[in-house]
Design a protein around this motif. Structure first.
Motif, PDB file in Angstrom:
ATOM      1  N   LEU A  83       0.805  -1.219   0.000  1.00 43.39           N
ATOM      2  CA  LEU A  83       0.000   0.000   0.000  1.00 43.39           C
ATOM      3  C   LEU A  83       0.839   1.272   0.000  1.00 43.39           C
ATOM      4  CD1 LEU A  83      -2.668  -1.120   2.632  1.00 43.39           C
ATOM      5  CD2 LEU A  83      -3.087  -0.711   0.192  1.00 43.39           C
ATOM      6  N   GLY A  84       2.143   1.133   0.193  1.00 40.91           N
ATOM      7  CA  GLY A  84       2.999   2.306   0.246  1.00 40.91           C
ATOM      8  C   GLY A  84       3.062   2.958   1.615  1.00 40.91           C
ATOM      9  N   ILE A  85       2.635   2.235   2.658  1.00 43.59           N
ATOM     10  CA  ILE A  85       2.719   2.754   4.022  1.00 43.59           C
ATOM     11  C   ILE A  85       4.167   2.651   4.498  1.00 43.59           C
ATOM     12  CG2 ILE A  85       1.972   2.400   6.410  1.00 43.59           C
ATOM     13  CD1 ILE A  85      -0.656   1.278   5.274  1.00 43.59           C
ATOM     14  N   PRO A  86       4.748   3.713   5.047  1.00 41.42           N
ATOM     15  CA  PRO A  86       6.150   3.657   5.484  1.00 41.42           C
ATOM     16  C   PRO A  86       6.362   2.576   6.543  1.00 41.42           C
ATOM     17  CG  PRO A  86       5.350   5.929   5.465  1.00 41.42           C
ATOM     18  CD  PRO A  86       4.156   5.055   5.255  1.00 41.42           C
ATOM     19  N   GLU A  87       7.504   1.918   6.474  1.00 38.84           N
ATOM     20  CA  GLU A  87       7.820   0.911   7.495  1.00 38.84           C
ATOM     21  C   GLU A  87       8.180   1.542   8.836  1.00 38.84           C
ATOM     22  OE1 GLU A  87       9.507  -3.067   6.414  1.00 38.84           O
ATOM     23  OE2 GLU A  87      10.466  -1.827   4.876  1.00 38.84           O
ATOM     24  N   ASN A  88       8.654   2.776   8.799  1.00 42.83           N
ATOM     25  CA  ASN A  88       8.936   3.490  10.036  1.00 42.83           C
ATOM     26  C   ASN A  88       7.619   3.820  10.744  1.00 42.83           C
ATOM     27  OD1 ASN A  88       9.166   6.264  11.504  1.00 42.83           O
ATOM     28  ND2 ASN A  88      11.262   5.473  11.426  1.00 42.83           N
ATOM     29  N   SER A  89       7.480   3.383  11.981  1.00 41.97           N
ATOM     30  CA  SER A  89       6.208   3.507  12.696  1.00 41.97           C
ATOM     31  C   SER A  89       5.779   4.961  12.870  1.00 41.97           C
ATOM     32  CB  SER A  89       6.303   2.835  14.067  1.00 41.97           C
ATOM     33  OG  SER A  89       6.587   1.459  13.928  1.00 41.97           O
ATOM     34  N   ILE A  90       6.728   5.846  13.151  1.00 41.49           N
ATOM     35  CA  ILE A  90       6.398   7.245  13.355  1.00 41.49           C
ATOM     36  C   ILE A  90       5.931   7.883  12.046  1.00 41.49           C
ATOM     37  CG2 ILE A  90       7.244   9.479  14.139  1.00 41.49           C
ATOM     38  CD1 ILE A  90       6.969   7.319  16.322  1.00 41.49           C
ATOM     39  N   GLU A  91       6.608   7.563  10.947  1.00 41.30           N
ATOM     40  CA  GLU A  91       6.188   8.088   9.653  1.00 41.30           C
ATOM     41  C   GLU A  91       4.818   7.541   9.267  1.00 41.30           C
ATOM     42  OE1 GLU A  91       9.083   7.506   6.629  1.00 41.30           O
ATOM     43  OE2 GLU A  91      10.705   8.465   7.745  1.00 41.30           O
ATOM     44  N   ALA A  92       4.580   6.266   9.549  1.00 38.61           N
ATOM     45  CA  ALA A  92       3.272   5.671   9.253  1.00 38.61           C
ATOM     46  C   ALA A  92       2.174   6.338  10.074  1.00 38.61           C
ATOM     47  CB  ALA A  92       3.305   4.166   9.530  1.00 38.61           C
ATOM     48  N   THR A  93       2.488   6.690  11.317  1.00 32.52           N
ATOM     49  CA  THR A  93       1.516   7.387  12.154  1.00 32.52           C
ATOM     50  C   THR A  93       1.203   8.763  11.588  1.00 32.52           C
ATOM     51  OG1 THR A  93       2.329   6.211  14.109  1.00 32.52           O
ATOM     52  CG2 THR A  93       1.035   8.204  14.490  1.00 32.52           C
ATOM     53  N   GLY A  94       2.226   9.463  11.113  1.00 34.75           N
ATOM     54  CA  GLY A  94       2.006  10.764  10.491  1.00 34.75           C
ATOM     55  C   GLY A  94       1.132  10.666   9.260  1.00 34.75           C
ATOM     56  N   LEU A  95       1.353   9.623   8.438  1.00 35.58           N
ATOM     57  CA  LEU A  95       0.526   9.415   7.256  1.00 35.58           C
ATOM     58  C   LEU A  95      -0.921   9.136   7.649  1.00 35.58           C
ATOM     59  CD1 LEU A  95       0.513   9.025   4.119  1.00 35.58           C
ATOM     60  CD2 LEU A  95       0.855   6.584   4.566  1.00 35.58           C
ATOM     61  N   LEU A  96      -1.115   8.342   8.705  1.00 32.72           N
ATOM     62  CA  LEU A  96      -2.467   8.035   9.172  1.00 32.72           C
ATOM     63  C   LEU A  96      -3.169   9.292   9.668  1.00 32.72           C
ATOM     64  CD1 LEU A  96      -4.830   6.293  10.089  1.00 32.72           C
ATOM     65  CD2 LEU A  96      -3.486   5.647  12.113  1.00 32.72           C
ATOM     66  N   LEU A  97      -2.483  10.115  10.443  1.00 34.33           N
ATOM     67  CA  LEU A  97      -3.100  11.344  10.945  1.00 34.33           C
ATOM     68  C   LEU A  97      -3.514  12.252   9.795  1.00 34.33           C
ATOM     69  CD1 LEU A  97      -0.767  12.071  13.998  1.00 34.33           C
ATOM     70  CD2 LEU A  97      -3.171  11.380  14.074  1.00 34.33           C
ATOM     71  N   ASP A  98      -2.682  12.328   8.769  1.00 36.38           N
ATOM     72  CA  ASP A  98      -3.030  13.137   7.595  1.00 36.38           C
ATOM     73  C   ASP A  98      -4.276  12.574   6.916  1.00 36.38           C
ATOM     74  OD1 ASP A  98      -2.296  15.229   5.539  1.00 36.38           O
ATOM     75  OD2 ASP A  98      -2.224  13.427   4.294  1.00 36.38           O
ATOM     76  N   ALA A  99      -4.376  11.242   6.825  1.00 31.20           N
ATOM     77  CA  ALA A  99      -5.547  10.617   6.209  1.00 31.20           C
ATOM     78  C   ALA A  99      -6.805  10.882   7.025  1.00 31.20           C
ATOM     79  CB  ALA A  99      -5.313   9.113   6.063  1.00 31.20           C
ATOM     80  N   LEU A 100      -6.695  10.844   8.347  1.00 35.07           N
ATOM     81  CA  LEU A 100      -7.853  11.088   9.199  1.00 35.07           C
ATOM     82  C   LEU A 100      -8.337  12.526   9.069  1.00 35.07           C
ATOM     83  CD1 LEU A 100      -6.704   9.176  12.428  1.00 35.07           C
ATOM     84  CD2 LEU A 100      -8.370   8.407  10.718  1.00 35.07           C
ATOM     85  N   ARG A 101      -7.403  13.440   9.012  1.00 29.31           N
ATOM     86  CA  ARG A 101      -7.774  14.854   8.942  1.00 29.31           C
ATOM     87  C   ARG A 101      -8.370  15.225   7.592  1.00 29.31           C
ATOM     88  NH1 ARG A 101      -2.047  16.334  11.877  1.00 29.31           N
ATOM     89  NH2 ARG A 101      -2.715  15.767  14.009  1.00 29.31           N
ATOM     90  N   SER A 102      -7.949  14.519   6.535  1.00 33.75           N
ATOM     91  CA  SER A 102      -8.466  14.825   5.194  1.00 33.75           C
ATOM     92  C   SER A 102      -9.613  13.912   4.779  1.00 33.75           C
ATOM     93  CB  SER A 102      -7.332  14.710   4.172  1.00 33.75           C
ATOM     94  OG  SER A 102      -6.854  13.368   4.096  1.00 33.75           O
ATOM     95  N   GLY A 103      -9.895  12.876   5.608  1.00 33.79           N
ATOM     96  CA  GLY A 103     -10.947  11.933   5.252  1.00 33.79           C
ATOM     97  C   GLY A 103     -10.549  10.948   4.168  1.00 33.79           C
ATOM     98  N   ARG A 104      -9.264  10.733   4.001  1.00 28.58           N
ATOM     99  CA  ARG A 104      -8.777   9.880   2.915  1.00 28.58           C
ATOM    100  C   ARG A 104      -8.921   8.406   3.278  1.00 28.58           C
ATOM    101  NH1 ARG A 104      -3.978  11.901   2.664  1.00 28.58           N
ATOM    102  NH2 ARG A 104      -2.830  10.204   3.681  1.00 28.58           N
ATOM    103  N   ARG A 105      -9.569   7.653   2.405  1.00 25.89           N
ATOM    104  CA  ARG A 105      -9.752   6.217   2.562  1.00 25.89           C
ATOM    105  C   ARG A 105      -9.566   5.532   1.214  1.00 25.89           C
ATOM    106  NH1 ARG A 105     -10.099   8.421   6.789  1.00 25.89           N
ATOM    107  NH2 ARG A 105     -11.522   8.008   8.541  1.00 25.89           N
TER     108      ARG A 105
END
Length: 308
Positions: A103-125
């Motif tokens: 899916l292109g999710i970063p393997e680094n946990s902190i970076e993956a968390t940042g990507l998730l927060l961005d998705a939540l704030r923008s409604g991206r699914r």
């Protein structure tokens, strides 16, 4: 938004400090509950309860096995018409993290968390399809025969205290390859979408995406056209003779994938039935689930929504 974090405390690549940081970050945006798994199948139990309780999002923090258990908790029992099941998010913490990397999710946990927060704030699914083997969903692969035999043997080594490493998988794969009772002719029969049976397979791997897995940083592609938004793909071998098998293993690292007289390749199939005269090891998403003489695999389009 109410969210459950299902956290595998034995995940390979997330330290306690890293978990504290990512949980603190998520709690700023979510009404967060955190649950640690304690035994096999626990993530499924936790997720199933969260679904019943009306949680909006389940965040899997762990490896491919944790993701698989969360997925099965979200979808079993089958949703009733009109039921809204929670979305899923993945923060990789395992040694391979196949679905997350696809899916292109970063393997680094902190970076993956940042990507998730961005998705939540923008409604991206994004909706993805899954596979199902009898009553068990899988996200990226299922196997019948040799690859499942290797996974079973690796799990036995891990129960003895061995750490899961690339070297352990390679040594185990070599040992189990030479232990196969019949390497010249396979015993597995495959029928796809009600077509004519393909007999004499020695190994069968079913995939839902590509790469199928990774050897360290190197992707392995037995089914180079597999896609999370298409049906299931098949890689099979009719023989495990040493020289051709070594060639096909080398071809796994190429974008074209394995090819040759012993290779069976199928793309975008809806239903697959595998049979054998004697019980064969079975795996889903890298977890051994027992031996069976027959399994039915089906493609399940747009089964889940992932936030990332």
């Amino acid at each position: 938004m109410r969210a459950l974090v299902v956290l595998n405390p034995n995940a390979t690549t997330t330290s306690v400090r890293t978990r504290d940081v990512l949980l603190a970050a998520l709690s700023n945006d979510l009404d967060l509950e955190v649950a640690e798994t304690t035994h096999r199948g626990h993530a499924t139990e936790l997720t199933r309860k969260a679904r019943t309780d009306g949680v909006d999002l389940v965040v899997s923090v762990g490896g491919d096995g944790t993701v698989n258990e969360v997925v099965n908790g979200l979808l079993e029992p089958a949703p009733v018409p009109g039921e809204q099941i929670p979305d899923i998010a993945i923060i990789p913490g395992g040694s391979t993290n196949v679905l997350a990397r696809n899916l292109g999710i970063p393997e680094n946990s902190i970076e993956a968390t940042g990507l998730l927060l961005d998705a939540l704030r923008s409604g991206r699914r994004q909706s993805i399809g899954l596979g199902r083997l009898d009553d068990r969903y899988f996200t990226f692969t299922a196997g019948f025969g040799l690859d499942a035999d290797v996974i079973q043997a690796v799990e036995a080594e891990r129960e003895r205290g061995r750490v899961s490493t690339v070297q352990l998988y390679i040594r185990t794969a070599v040992r189990r390859f030479f232990a196969q009772p019949e390497r010249r002719h396979g015993v597995i029969e495959l029928t796809a979408d009600g077509g004519l049976p393909i007999a004499g397979l020695a190994v069968v791997i079913i995939t839902n995406c590509t790469p199928w897995t990774y050897l360290g940083a190197r992707p392995l592609r037995p089914t180079p056209f597999a896609d999370l938004n298409a049906g299931l793909d098949v890689f099979g071998l009719t023989s495990l003779r040493l020289a051709p098998t070594l060639l096909h293993l080398a071809q796994l690292t190429t974008r074209r994938g394995p090819h040759g007289r012993a290779v069976v390749s199928l793309h975008d199939r809806t239903s697959i039935v595998l049979r054998a005269p004697t019980p064969q090891p079975v795996q889903v998403d890298g977890d051994y689930i027992g031996d069976r003489t027959e399994v039915t695999l089906t493609s399940v389009p747009r089964a889940l929504r992932i936030a990332y």
